[in-house]
Write a protein that holds these residues in place. Structure first.
Motif, PDB file in Angstrom:
ATOM      1  N   ALA A   1       1.579   1.895  -3.844  1.00 53.77           N
ATOM      2  CA  ALA A   1       0.222   2.377  -4.460  1.00 53.77           C
ATOM      3  C   ALA A   1      -0.136   3.672  -3.851  1.00 53.77           C
ATOM      4  O   ALA A   1      -0.357   4.551  -4.937  1.00 53.77           O
ATOM      5  CB  ALA A   1      -0.820   1.546  -3.996  1.00 53.77           C
TER       6      ALA A   1
ATOM      7  N   ARG B   1     -11.590   1.556  -0.780  1.00 53.10           N
ATOM      8  CA  ARG B   1     -11.606   1.698  -2.240  1.00 53.10           C
ATOM      9  C   ARG B   1     -10.376   1.274  -2.777  1.00 53.10           C
ATOM     10  O   ARG B   1      -9.181   1.248  -1.918  1.00 53.10           O
ATOM     11  CB  ARG B   1     -12.004   3.272  -2.734  1.00 53.10           C
ATOM     12  CG  ARG B   1     -13.663   3.262  -2.343  1.00 53.10           C
ATOM     13  CD  ARG B   1     -13.942   4.847  -2.991  1.00 53.10           C
ATOM     14  NE  ARG B   1     -13.403   5.649  -2.033  1.00 53.10           N
ATOM     15  CZ  ARG B   1     -13.193   7.032  -2.157  1.00 53.10           C
ATOM     16  NH1 ARG B   1     -13.772   7.298  -3.164  1.00 53.10           N
ATOM     17  NH2 ARG B   1     -13.060   7.841  -1.257  1.00 53.10           N
ATOM     18  N   GLU B   2     -10.335   1.077  -4.092  1.00 53.19           N
ATOM     19  CA  GLU B   2      -8.918   0.751  -4.720  1.00 53.19           C
ATOM     20  C   GLU B   2      -8.045   1.618  -5.193  1.00 53.19           C
ATOM     21  O   GLU B   2      -8.622   2.909  -5.555  1.00 53.19           O
ATOM     22  CB  GLU B   2      -9.492  -0.394  -5.947  1.00 53.19           C
ATOM     23  CG  GLU B   2      -8.312  -0.787  -6.688  1.00 53.19           C
ATOM     24  CD  GLU B   2      -8.645  -1.481  -7.928  1.00 53.19           C
ATOM     25  OE1 GLU B   2      -8.294  -1.103  -8.948  1.00 53.19           O
ATOM     26  OE2 GLU B   2      -9.527  -2.556  -7.715  1.00 53.19           O
TER      27      GLU B   2
ATOM     28  N   TRP C   1       0.729  -1.233   0.094  1.00 51.56           N
ATOM     29  CA  TRP C   1       0.043   0.122  -0.121  1.00 51.56           C
ATOM     30  C   TRP C   1       0.973   1.189   0.026  1.00 51.56           C
ATOM     31  O   TRP C   1       0.275   2.339  -0.620  1.00 51.56           O
ATOM     32  CB  TRP C   1      -0.874   0.101   1.096  1.00 51.56           C
ATOM     33  CG  TRP C   1      -0.560   0.104   2.682  1.00 51.56           C
ATOM     34  CD1 TRP C   1      -0.352  -0.979   3.188  1.00 51.56           C
ATOM     35  CD2 TRP C   1       0.005   1.281   3.199  1.00 51.56           C
ATOM     36  NE1 TRP C   1       0.305  -0.541   4.576  1.00 51.56           N
ATOM     37  CE2 TRP C   1       0.429   0.991   4.620  1.00 51.56           C
ATOM     38  CE3 TRP C   1      -0.110   2.837   2.935  1.00 51.56           C
ATOM     39  CZ2 TRP C   1       0.794   1.845   5.457  1.00 51.56           C
ATOM     40  CZ3 TRP C   1       0.634   3.618   3.956  1.00 51.56           C
ATOM     41  CH2 TRP C   1       0.921   3.205   5.203  1.00 51.56           C
TER      42      TRP C   1
ATOM     43  N   PHE D   1      -7.655   4.962  -0.154  1.00 47.84           N
ATOM     44  CA  PHE D   1      -7.426   3.595   0.115  1.00 47.84           C
ATOM     45  C   PHE D   1      -7.870   3.073   1.710  1.00 47.84           C
ATOM     46  O   PHE D   1      -8.241   2.084   1.886  1.00 47.84           O
ATOM     47  CB  PHE D   1      -6.053   3.242   0.409  1.00 47.84           C
ATOM     48  CG  PHE D   1      -5.319   2.091   0.607  1.00 47.84           C
ATOM     49  CD1 PHE D   1      -5.553   0.978  -0.364  1.00 47.84           C
ATOM     50  CD2 PHE D   1      -4.859   1.849   1.751  1.00 47.84           C
ATOM     51  CE1 PHE D   1      -4.852  -0.166  -0.066  1.00 47.84           C
ATOM     52  CE2 PHE D   1      -4.328   0.402   2.069  1.00 47.84           C
ATOM     53  CZ  PHE D   1      -4.412  -0.383   1.125  1.00 47.84           C
TER      54      PHE D   1
ATOM     55  N   ARG E   1      -4.802   9.710  -2.183  1.00 48.20           N
ATOM     56  CA  ARG E   1      -4.835   8.292  -2.109  1.00 48.20           C
ATOM     57  C   ARG E   1      -4.928   7.510  -0.931  1.00 48.20           C
ATOM     58  O   ARG E   1      -5.367   6.542  -0.760  1.00 48.20           O
ATOM     59  CB  ARG E   1      -3.470   7.723  -3.029  1.00 48.20           C
ATOM     60  CG  ARG E   1      -3.297   8.158  -4.434  1.00 48.20           C
ATOM     61  CD  ARG E   1      -1.960   7.358  -5.149  1.00 48.20           C
ATOM     62  NE  ARG E   1      -1.953   7.867  -6.713  1.00 48.20           N
ATOM     63  CZ  ARG E   1      -1.241   7.462  -7.484  1.00 48.20           C
ATOM     64  NH1 ARG E   1      -0.083   6.638  -6.940  1.00 48.20           N
ATOM     65  NH2 ARG E   1      -0.908   7.902  -8.564  1.00 48.20           N
TER      66      ARG E   1
ATOM     67  N   SER F   1      -8.298  -4.614   2.145  1.00 51.14           N
ATOM     68  CA  SER F   1      -8.676  -6.023   2.294  1.00 51.14           C
ATOM     69  C   SER F   1      -7.556  -6.957   1.478  1.00 51.14           C
ATOM     70  O   SER F   1      -7.655  -8.266   2.102  1.00 51.14           O
ATOM     71  CB  SER F   1     -10.035  -6.202   1.951  1.00 51.14           C
ATOM     72  OG  SER F   1     -10.342  -6.120   0.584  1.00 51.14           O
ATOM     73  N   GLU F   2      -7.066  -6.554   0.714  1.00 47.58           N
ATOM     74  CA  GLU F   2      -6.225  -7.517  -0.078  1.00 47.58           C
ATOM     75  C   GLU F   2      -4.575  -7.267   0.280  1.00 47.58           C
ATOM     76  O   GLU F   2      -3.919  -7.961  -0.280  1.00 47.58           O
ATOM     77  CB  GLU F   2      -6.384  -7.167  -1.784  1.00 47.58           C
ATOM     78  CG  GLU F   2      -7.800  -7.357  -2.017  1.00 47.58           C
ATOM     79  CD  GLU F   2      -8.053  -6.799  -3.476  1.00 47.58           C
ATOM     80  OE1 GLU F   2      -9.090  -7.031  -3.869  1.00 47.58           O
ATOM     81  OE2 GLU F   2      -7.419  -5.998  -3.987  1.00 47.58           O
ATOM     82  N   SER F   3      -4.386  -6.419   1.155  1.00 46.22           N
ATOM     83  CA  SER F   3      -2.943  -5.810   1.381  1.00 46.22           C
ATOM     84  C   SER F   3      -2.266  -7.116   2.225  1.00 46.22           C
ATOM     85  O   SER F   3      -3.040  -7.711   2.968  1.00 46.22           O
ATOM     86  CB  SER F   3      -2.844  -4.679   2.046  1.00 46.22           C
ATOM     87  OG  SER F   3      -1.681  -4.263   2.701  1.00 46.22           O
TER      88      SER F   3
ATOM     89  N   GLY G   1      -4.681  -0.624  -8.039  1.00 46.88           N
ATOM     90  CA  GLY G   1      -5.053  -1.787  -8.151  1.00 46.88           C
ATOM     91  C   GLY G   1      -5.103  -2.867  -7.002  1.00 46.88           C
ATOM     92  O   GLY G   1      -5.109  -3.898  -7.039  1.00 46.88           O
ATOM     93  N   LEU G   2      -5.020  -1.962  -5.572  1.00 49.94           N
ATOM     94  CA  LEU G   2      -5.100  -2.628  -4.542  1.00 49.94           C
ATOM     95  C   LEU G   2      -6.039  -2.109  -3.504  1.00 49.94           C
ATOM     96  O   LEU G   2      -6.467  -1.013  -3.424  1.00 49.94           O
ATOM     97  CB  LEU G   2      -3.662  -2.526  -3.685  1.00 49.94           C
ATOM     98  CG  LEU G   2      -3.386  -2.957  -2.554  1.00 49.94           C
ATOM     99  CD1 LEU G   2      -3.196  -4.521  -2.667  1.00 49.94           C
ATOM    100  CD2 LEU G   2      -2.251  -2.522  -1.679  1.00 49.94           C
ATOM    101  N   ARG G   3      -6.542  -2.776  -2.856  1.00 56.79           N
ATOM    102  CA  ARG G   3      -7.780  -2.516  -1.815  1.00 56.79           C
ATOM    103  C   ARG G   3      -7.094  -2.993  -0.398  1.00 56.79           C
ATOM    104  O   ARG G   3      -6.228  -3.922  -0.175  1.00 56.79           O
ATOM    105  CB  ARG G   3      -8.982  -3.127  -1.913  1.00 56.79           C
ATOM    106  CG  ARG G   3      -9.663  -2.878  -3.271  1.00 56.79           C
ATOM    107  CD  ARG G   3     -10.977  -3.601  -3.212  1.00 56.79           C
ATOM    108  NE  ARG G   3     -11.985  -3.269  -4.607  1.00 56.79           N
ATOM    109  CZ  ARG G   3     -12.565  -2.293  -4.802  1.00 56.79           C
ATOM    110  NH1 ARG G   3     -12.844  -1.443  -3.774  1.00 56.79           N
ATOM    111  NH2 ARG G   3     -13.011  -2.052  -5.823  1.00 56.79           N
TER     112      ARG G   3
END
Length: 394
Positions: free
Chosen positions: A230, A251-252, A227, A247, A243, A259-261, A255-257
């Motif tokens: 990003a 929100r994205e 992150w 984040f 950003r 919850s996906e980090s 290409g990263l959210r």
């Protein structure tokens, strides 16, 4: 009166100890000149085969530059700012280019100029209790002393994050990000220094350090890299802030959210990072981002130092540096029980004049760090520049 530097030769080891423990070895002009004179003498002394740079006292290796001295001299009407930074940067280059191998040991508080002194030598050791950081934007200044050169060579955008947010690093971070080469437990630092000074043991300093080194462990800062990359890859500080807000809301970004980090607390950490930026000097933030990005473009350490001197000189003419340092000094007094919030001018990022900052970075000074008249032959200057290009990169 004690000397600001303890210099002695033990065995064949030249030991240089920063000796202002009451101020966590803050760097002043007297200390710089004592270090410079000793390094010059030891460069050709056959009795010295290696050098150890350490900080005396329990609290830390070096808390950075002594800005109390700059404020005092500036109040007296002296142009101490340029002299202070110029002499410091010459010392840093001398440490980086010295013909004898130098080992630095960073323990406890090691900030700003402390990292610059220890962070460009051939072998850099940190204790497991070290706390490193580039706190400059917190007092209205910019990372200097070769800091932008080092920060620009960290993985991804981590150097940008460290520089803008004045974020701290632990021992594991220092090794992972290229600020140190080995971690030695604080309890064994004394044994390490004794081994380095043992003339009977002819092993190289690297081998002696290896005997005491332990695994640095996982870097907490590196765990946040996805992150950070990003959000901090944006072109301006305002865009970085936007950003971070996007984040942290889930929100994205890039290409990263959250919850996906790989960082399980990414949203909270991004919120904290944004809140931190909002309290720092807008002028310092804009200048720091420009300076770190400039250092990526194939600069040598010497070239970075020249650019940093131009920017440092400009900051001594700006209000934020004096406001920030005065607030820092006040906050460290025994009678104060709450944080002092500096009155930054301008107080908003949109009001910062980027044109002035770019001009300051690009306009040569009358007295540079490495003028031709410094007494360094051109062939040696070329060799030093080449050494800077080939120096360790994180």
């Amino acid at each position: 009166m004690n000397s600001p530097v303890n210099a002695e030769v033990v065995g064949r080891l030249g030991r240089l100890g920063l000796n202002r423990p009451d101020s966590i070895n803050a760097i002043d002009l007297e200390m710089m000149h004592a270090l410079t004179e000793t390094l010059d003498a030891w460069a050709t002394d056959p009795a010295v085969s290696a050098i150890l740079l350490e900080g005396l006292g329990d609290y830390g290796f070096c808390a950075g530059g002594d800005f109390r001295e700059i404020l005092t001299r500036a109040a007296e009407g002296m142009t101490i700012g340029t002299v202070f930074f110029r002499d410091e940067y010459r010392l840093i280059a001398k440490l980086a280019e010295h013909p004898k191998p130098i080992v630095s040991i960073m323990h406890g508080m090691t900030m700003g100029g402390g990292i610059s002194l220890a962070g460009h030598v051939g072998l850099r050791v940190v204790s497991d209790r070290v706390k490193l950081g580039q706190p400059e934007t917190g007092y209205g200044f910019v990372p200097d002393g070769g800091a932008t050169w080092r920060l620009a060579r960290t993985p991804g955008e981590i150097g940008t994050y460290l520089a803008l947010n004045s974020a701290d690093m632990a021992a594991a971070d220092a090794v992972a990000l290229g600020f140190a080469d080995a971690v030695v437990p604080a309890a064994r630092i004394g044994e390490l220094t004794a081994a380095l000074a043992d003339a009977v043991d002819t092993a190289a300093p690297e081998e002696k350090v290896r005997r005491f080194a332990v695994s640095p462990g996982e870097s907490a800062v590196m765990a946040r890299r996805d992150w950070i990359d990003a959000c901090y890859s944006a072109d301006t500080v305002q865009e970085i802030l936007e950003r971070l807000w996007v984040f942290s809301s889930g929100r994205e970004v890039g290409g990263l959210r959250a919850s996906e980090s790989m960082d399980p607390d990414a949203a909270a950490h991004a919120t904290e990072a944004a809140d931190t930026l909002l309290g720092l000097s807008p002028t310092a933030l804009v200048a720091t981002l420009r300076s770190v990005r400039a250092a990526r473009d194939g600069e040598t350490l010497r070239e970075a130092l020249e650019r940093e001197l131009r920017l440092a000189r400009w900051f001594t003419t700006q209000p934020d540096m004096f406001t920030g340092v005065q607030a820092l000094v006040a906050q460290n007094t025994e009678t104060l029980h709450q944080a002092v919030v500096p009155d930054w001018k301008p107080a908003d990022l949109s009001a910062v004049d980027v044109t002035d900052i770019v001009a300051a970075m690009e306009t040569p000074l009358r007295h540079s760090v490495f003028p031709r008249g410094l007494g360094i032959p051109e062939d040696e200057q070329a060799a030093a520049a080449a050494a800077g290009r080939g120096a360790r990169r994180a």
